[in-house]
Write an enzyme that holds these catalytic residues in place. Structure first.
Site, PDB file in Angstrom:
ATOM      1  N   ARG A   1     -36.931   5.555  25.627  1.00 50.63           N
ATOM      2  CA  ARG A   1     -36.487   6.146  24.358  1.00 50.63           C
ATOM      3  C   ARG A   1     -35.047   6.641  24.399  1.00 50.63           C
ATOM      4  NH1 ARG A   1     -41.871   7.899  24.880  1.00 50.63           N
ATOM      5  NH2 ARG A   1     -43.254   6.910  23.342  1.00 50.63           N
TER       6      ARG A   1
ATOM      7  N   LYS B   1     -24.285   1.496  16.557  1.00 54.51           N
ATOM      8  CA  LYS B   1     -25.239   0.515  16.041  1.00 54.51           C
ATOM      9  C   LYS B   1     -25.614  -0.438  17.163  1.00 54.51           C
ATOM     10  CE  LYS B   1     -24.792  -0.312  11.083  1.00 54.51           C
ATOM     11  NZ  LYS B   1     -24.375  -1.310  10.069  1.00 54.51           N
TER      12      LYS B   1
ATOM     13  N   GLU C   1     -11.975  -8.030  11.229  1.00 51.98           N
ATOM     14  CA  GLU C   1     -12.497  -6.668  11.139  1.00 51.98           C
ATOM     15  C   GLU C   1     -11.357  -5.654  11.013  1.00 51.98           C
ATOM     16  OE1 GLU C   1     -15.469  -5.606  10.729  1.00 51.98           O
ATOM     17  OE2 GLU C   1     -16.828  -7.204  11.388  1.00 51.98           O
TER      18      GLU C   1
ATOM     19  N   LYS D   1     -13.117   3.354  11.551  1.00 47.29           N
ATOM     20  CA  LYS D   1     -14.549   3.324  11.846  1.00 47.29           C
ATOM     21  C   LYS D   1     -15.029   4.661  12.395  1.00 47.29           C
ATOM     22  CE  LYS D   1     -18.327   0.612  13.520  1.00 47.29           C
ATOM     23  NZ  LYS D   1     -18.806  -0.668  14.080  1.00 47.29           N
TER      24      LYS D   1
ATOM     25  N   GLU E   1     -26.056   5.351   8.292  1.00 51.17           N
ATOM     26  CA  GLU E   1     -25.797   4.472   7.151  1.00 51.17           C
ATOM     27  C   GLU E   1     -26.591   4.876   5.904  1.00 51.17           C
ATOM     28  OE1 GLU E   1     -24.493   0.048   7.645  1.00 51.17           O
ATOM     29  OE2 GLU E   1     -26.628   0.037   7.248  1.00 51.17           O
TER      30      GLU E   1
ATOM     31  N   ARG F   1     -21.376   4.840   5.464  1.00 51.16           N
ATOM     32  CA  ARG F   1     -21.183   3.836   6.496  1.00 51.16           C
ATOM     33  C   ARG F   1     -21.321   2.422   5.948  1.00 51.16           C
ATOM     34  NH1 ARG F   1     -23.043   3.977  12.798  1.00 51.16           N
ATOM     35  NH2 ARG F   1     -22.274   1.909  13.315  1.00 51.16           N
TER      36      ARG F   1
ATOM     37  N   ASN G   1     -19.498  -2.473   5.940  1.00 52.73           N
ATOM     38  CA  ASN G   1     -20.091  -3.804   5.778  1.00 52.73           C
ATOM     39  C   ASN G   1     -19.374  -4.637   4.728  1.00 52.73           C
ATOM     40  OD1 ASN G   1     -22.255  -3.732   7.687  1.00 52.73           O
ATOM     41  ND2 ASN G   1     -23.315  -2.305   6.341  1.00 52.73           N
TER      42      ASN G   1
ATOM     43  N   HIS H   1     -19.610  -8.375   4.746  1.00 51.60           N
ATOM     44  CA  HIS H   1     -20.651  -8.760   5.691  1.00 51.60           C
ATOM     45  C   HIS H   1     -21.903  -9.335   5.041  1.00 51.60           C
ATOM     46  CE1 HIS H   1     -18.046  -6.729   8.464  1.00 51.60           C
ATOM     47  NE2 HIS H   1     -18.876  -6.877   9.475  1.00 51.60           N
TER      48      HIS H   1
ATOM     49  N   HIS I   1     -22.713 -12.537   6.848  1.00 53.12           N
ATOM     50  CA  HIS I   1     -23.924 -12.705   7.656  1.00 53.12           C
ATOM     51  C   HIS I   1     -24.759 -13.881   7.151  1.00 53.12           C
ATOM     52  CE1 HIS I   1     -24.100  -8.335   9.417  1.00 53.12           C
ATOM     53  NE2 HIS I   1     -23.257  -9.122  10.053  1.00 53.12           N
TER      54      HIS I   1
ATOM     55  N   HIS J   1     -18.047 -14.733  14.146  1.00 48.34           N
ATOM     56  CA  HIS J   1     -18.371 -13.646  13.225  1.00 48.34           C
ATOM     57  C   HIS J   1     -17.172 -13.279  12.353  1.00 48.34           C
ATOM     58  CE1 HIS J   1     -20.051  -9.895  11.705  1.00 48.34           C
ATOM     59  NE2 HIS J   1     -18.989  -9.258  12.148  1.00 48.34           N
TER      60      HIS J   1
END
Length: 361
Positions: free
Chosen positions: A120, A142, A184, A226, A236, A240, A244, A247, A251, A263
């Site tokens: 965990r 992330k 980015e 960022k 998010e 946040r 994206n 994206h 994606h 990417h």
């Protein structure tokens, strides 16, 4: 260049991102006792880049295990993650031990996910080796892996103990990978920091060289954007989501192409699509749409996409993490530095934006 002092960029009070030349030597500073074992996750191709990190860890008296993973999106699978969990189990890693990721964004995503889920949560340090990973994947906590249904659909938020962005490693990148990472950086310019766009516009050829005059400032500015966002919204809840930008469509491009496209290239296409969508929704002026094409194109990034694939892309976009039920949600701009959420856009806008970026036969 190598003598210039590193910059330290705080991500709230959680951890720091260190940017400079030769900073990967600082890895032991981030792994204080009682850490006794470290799993270094890296691709086979980066054995040489990982070697100084491994040597430094061993010199500090730590037991180091190395794990090789693919240097592609193929690393981000349940099977690869399970293999790393098995290694941690065989070596009896406890909560006081740590993972170090040396690689690009796929490696930091994977290693972060494994660290987040082992017992965990154990410590992870990221040593990103690509521009894309430095300004995006390694910062923000992330983590995730892909499934056949989409990218990053399985993951968690798990902040690293620190991030070491060694600019010297950019010299090892193929030019196409360096340029892809700039997408980015440009994204950070459009959503928050117009100075980034001005630096690229003033010297696009310098921005596209690892040792170009504006590169360090571009990297640091993108990381600061960022860091400021994720320090306010780790999980998010909304803010946040601005990260994206580009994206949702990007994606989808990656998914329909089986993750064969870089990417950053997909994000560049996605930002151009988002700009066209913003235009059609009445939020964005034409001159800012044109600026997307100009800035991205000056770096050699794509701003068009083959026609005839809209239905496939729409299906993929409906699986995006920002979607809620059947409601599609996008990040668009009202102007440079003014991102907003667009929910449930009209189908005509979606298709019209696609037609605007579609390559003509």
């Amino acid at each position: 260049m190598s003598g210039s002092a590193p910059s330290v960029i705080p991500v709230g009070a959680a951890y720091d991102v260190v940017v400079g030349h030769g900073v990967s030597d600082r890895v032991t500073d981030l792994l204080a006792p009682p850490v006794r074992q470290v799993l270094v996750v890296r691709p086979d191709a980066l054995v040489g880049l990982a070697a100084p990190v491994v040597s430094r860890l061993r010199a500090a008296g730590l037991t180091v295990h190395e794990a090789s993973v693919p240097d592609t999106e193929g690393a981000k699978t349940a099977e690869v993650a399970a293999g790393l969990w098995a290694t941690l189990g065989r070596q009896a890693f406890t909560r006081s031990d740590a993972v170090v990721a040396v690689g690009g964004g796929t490696v930091t995503d994977l290693a972060g996910f494994v660290a987040a889920t082992w017992l965990r949560g154990v410590s992870v340090v990221h040593v990103p080796t690509t521009l894309l990973a430095m300004v995006d994947a390694a910062v923000g906590g992330k983590t995730g892996i892909n499934t056949a249904e989409g990218k990053n659909l399985v993951g968690s938020f798990h902040e690293p103990a620190g991030v070491l962005c060694d600019l010297d490693v950019l010299a090892t990148l193929p030019h196409t990978d360096l340029v892809a990472g700039l997408a980015e950086v440009v994204k950070a310019g459009f959503i928050a920091d117009p100075r980034i766009l001005e630096l690229v516009e003033a010297d696009p050829s310098g921005a596209a060289r690892w040792d170009g005059p504006p590169v360090r400032e571009l990297v640091e500015r993108a990381i600061r954007v960022k860091a400021e966002v994720v320090a306010q919204d780790l999980t998010e809840s909304w803010l946040r989501e601005v990260l994206n930008y580009g994206h949702t469509f990007g994606h989808a491009v990656e998914q329909v192409e089986g993750y064969r496209r870089r990417h950053g290239e997909a994000v560049a296409i996605g930002m151009t699509y988002a700009a066209e969508l913003g235009l059609r929704s009445g939020r964005l002026a034409q001159d800012v749409v044109d600026r997307h094409r100009s800035v991205l194109g000056s770096l050699g990034l794509p701003t068009t996409y083959p026609g005839g694939r809209f239905d496939e892309l729409l299906t993929a976009m409906r699986r995006d993490k920002k979607s809620r039920g059947t409601l599609l949600r996008f990040v668009v701009l009202e102007d440079v530095g003014r991102p907003v959420r667009l929910e449930g856009p009209d189908d005509a806008w979606l298709r019209g934006a696609y037609e605007a970026i579609a390559e003509r036969p």
